[in-house]
Design an enzyme around this catalytic site. Structure first.
Site, PDB file in Angstrom:
ATOM      1  N   LYS A  81      39.610  46.521  50.229  1.00  0.00           N
ATOM      2  CA  LYS A  81      39.056  45.567  49.258  1.00  0.00           C
ATOM      3  C   LYS A  81      39.727  44.198  49.350  1.00  0.00           C
ATOM      4  CE  LYS A  81      41.842  46.948  45.237  1.00  0.00           C
ATOM      5  NZ  LYS A  81      41.775  47.457  43.851  1.00  0.00           N
ATOM      6  N   ASP A  82      40.920  44.122  49.996  1.00  0.00           N
ATOM      7  CA  ASP A  82      41.623  42.854  50.168  1.00  0.00           C
ATOM      8  C   ASP A  82      41.233  42.116  51.444  1.00  0.00           C
ATOM      9  OD1 ASP A  82      43.130  43.265  47.837  1.00  0.00           O
ATOM     10  OD2 ASP A  82      44.711  44.333  48.927  1.00  0.00           O
ATOM     11  N   THR A 125      44.405  42.932  33.591  1.00  0.00           N
ATOM     12  CA  THR A 125      43.741  43.183  34.870  1.00  0.00           C
ATOM     13  C   THR A 125      43.890  41.961  35.760  1.00  0.00           C
ATOM     14  OG1 THR A 125      41.633  43.563  36.005  1.00  0.00           O
ATOM     15  CG2 THR A 125      41.519  42.454  33.867  1.00  0.00           C
ATOM     16  N   LEU A 128      38.686  39.423  38.273  1.00  0.00           N
ATOM     17  CA  LEU A 128      37.561  38.797  37.566  1.00  0.00           C
ATOM     18  C   LEU A 128      36.390  39.778  37.458  1.00  0.00           C
ATOM     19  CD1 LEU A 128      37.515  35.226  39.165  1.00  0.00           C
ATOM     20  CD2 LEU A 128      38.545  35.920  36.996  1.00  0.00           C
ATOM     21  N   ARG A 129      36.233  40.620  38.484  1.00  0.00           N
ATOM     22  CA  ARG A 129      35.169  41.642  38.466  1.00  0.00           C
ATOM     23  C   ARG A 129      35.354  42.591  37.288  1.00  0.00           C
ATOM     24  NH1 ARG A 129      35.511  46.855  39.746  1.00  0.00           N
ATOM     25  NH2 ARG A 129      37.607  46.558  40.595  1.00  0.00           N
ATOM     26  N   ARG A 130      36.579  43.061  37.082  1.00  0.00           N
ATOM     27  CA  ARG A 130      36.840  43.970  35.970  1.00  0.00           C
ATOM     28  C   ARG A 130      36.686  43.251  34.638  1.00  0.00           C
ATOM     29  NH1 ARG A 130      42.078  46.348  39.008  1.00  0.00           N
ATOM     30  NH2 ARG A 130      41.090  48.017  40.200  1.00  0.00           N
ATOM     31  N   ARG A 147      49.580  40.635  37.100  1.00  0.00           N
ATOM     32  CA  ARG A 147      49.914  40.630  38.521  1.00  0.00           C
ATOM     33  C   ARG A 147      51.061  41.585  38.801  1.00  0.00           C
ATOM     34  NH1 ARG A 147      49.211  36.345  41.531  1.00  0.00           N
ATOM     35  NH2 ARG A 147      49.602  37.911  43.150  1.00  0.00           N
ATOM     36  N   GLY A 148      51.322  41.841  40.087  1.00  0.00           N
ATOM     37  CA  GLY A 148      52.426  42.693  40.485  1.00  0.00           C
ATOM     38  C   GLY A 148      51.956  44.035  41.012  1.00  0.00           C
ATOM     39  N   ARG A 153      53.026  46.778  36.780  1.00  0.00           N
ATOM     40  CA  ARG A 153      51.938  46.751  35.794  1.00  0.00           C
ATOM     41  C   ARG A 153      52.110  47.871  34.755  1.00  0.00           C
ATOM     42  NH1 ARG A 153      46.647  45.555  39.646  1.00  0.00           N
ATOM     43  NH2 ARG A 153      47.802  44.397  41.220  1.00  0.00           N
ATOM     44  N   CYS A 242      37.286  38.150  47.860  1.00  0.00           N
ATOM     45  CA  CYS A 242      37.882  39.245  47.083  1.00  0.00           C
ATOM     46  C   CYS A 242      38.098  38.853  45.625  1.00  0.00           C
ATOM     47  CB  CYS A 242      39.221  39.654  47.693  1.00  0.00           C
ATOM     48  SG  CYS A 242      39.186  39.910  49.469  1.00  0.00           S
TER      49      CYS A 242
END
Length: 312
Positions: A81-82, A125, A128-130, A147-148, A153, A242
């Site tokens: 996904k990255d 999160t 942006l999709r989530r 982040r992280g 997290r 992404c």
């Protein structure tokens, strides 16, 4: 002397798990000796800014690709996904491995599910999709950048910085983080929260001219390859990266493949959602066809507006 293959990887526990998994398969299935080279990418170094604000494409791959081109490493293991849908000259995906669970997961210390969160609850999160899909489910939620790595997290969740966080189920499974360690865990069904392109799969990138490139295809999973390439063709046709609010998921149904997608504004106020079914052999064409349908409904304008909102 037998050549020792150098595998480039990011340094998080999850990235190392993924690289070790590929190393083990190369050694056991192909008899190839390997060692790992840990690399810090831009996405790993800048943790105090939302991903969308530091540039979407190649945040977690660029440094690894530069090492590949300089022949300092022989292959790079990525969360698919990255991986951007376009590659620099000389590099490409040699294979895509069998997918883990593709779904997203709700985690909380106090609340059993999304519906039980209090009004204006803070949900962490990176995506942006989530955020878009959470807002579509509950407009009142306060989605904040988180982040992280996975452990960072989870620590912030347990420290009380958020009422809930959203993580990929694949990462939790690979790190063997179970329901026993987190008070509340709810897995979203795909129609509730459509995953990111390639979510749950690993992509192995290498130099096209390297004899190793063709050998690596032995690790390829055909069904995962077909599904993720359909997803990537959809993203490519929309010129999406992404770090834009797009979800897309393909699933094989006998001789056919079903592709479902969603895109919109991060605040959930404008959303396009649609699915399309076609012959499995036409998987890339299916991605393009679905993208064209989205474009006719104003997808490019919505994505441009989404980018403006993300950088505001």
């Amino acid at each position: 002397m037998v050549r020792e293959i150098v595998i480039g990887t990011r340094g998080s526990l999850l990235a190392l798990w993924q690289a070790e998994h590929i190393k083990k398969r190369l050694q056991e299935e192909l008899g190839i000796a390997c060692r790992l080279e840990i690399v810090k990418t831009k996405g790993d170094k800048i943790l105090d800014v939302p991903l969308a604000k530091i540039g979407g494409k190649g945040l977690f791959t660029k440094e690894l690709e530069e090492l590949l081109l300089r022949k300092e490493i022989d292959l790079a293991v990525h969360s698919l996904k990255d991986v951007p849908v376009e590659f620099v000259d000389g590099l490409n995906l040699a294979c895509i491995t069998k997918r883990e669970d593709v779904r997203d997961c709700f985690l909380s210390v106090k609340y059993p599910n999304l519906q039980s969160l209090p009004l204006n609850a803070k949900v962490g999160t990176t995506s942006l999709r989530r955020s878009m899909q959470l807002k579509a489910l509950r407009q009142d939620l306060d989605t904040q950048s988180l982040r992280g790595n996975v452990q960072t997290r989870l620590k912030r969740l347990f420290d009380g910085d958020f009422d809930a966080i959203i993580l990929a189920k694949a990462g939790l499974n690979r790190l063997e983080i179970s329901q026993d360690e987190i008070p509340f865990m709810q897995v979203f069904e795909i129609d509730e929260m459509i995953p990111a392109m390639g979510q749950g799969a690993l992509g192995i990138e290498a130099r096209i001219t390297d004899p190793l490139f063709s050998q690596l295809f032995a690790l390829n999973d055909d069904e995962t390859f077909i599904c993720t390439q359909a997803e990537r063709s959809f993203i490519r046709a929309l010129n999406g990266g992404c770090q834009v609010p797009i979800g897309v998921h393909a699933e094989i149904e006998g001789a056919n493949i079903r592709l479902s997608a969603i895109l919109g504004l991060p605040n959930g106020e404008k959303i396009l959602k649609e699915s399309l079914c076609g012959a499995k052999k036409d998987f890339e064409k299916l991605g393009i066809s679905l993208a064209q349908s989205f474009i006719k409904k104003g997808a490019m304008e919505i994505l441009a507006e989404a980018q403006e909102m993300a950088f505001a």
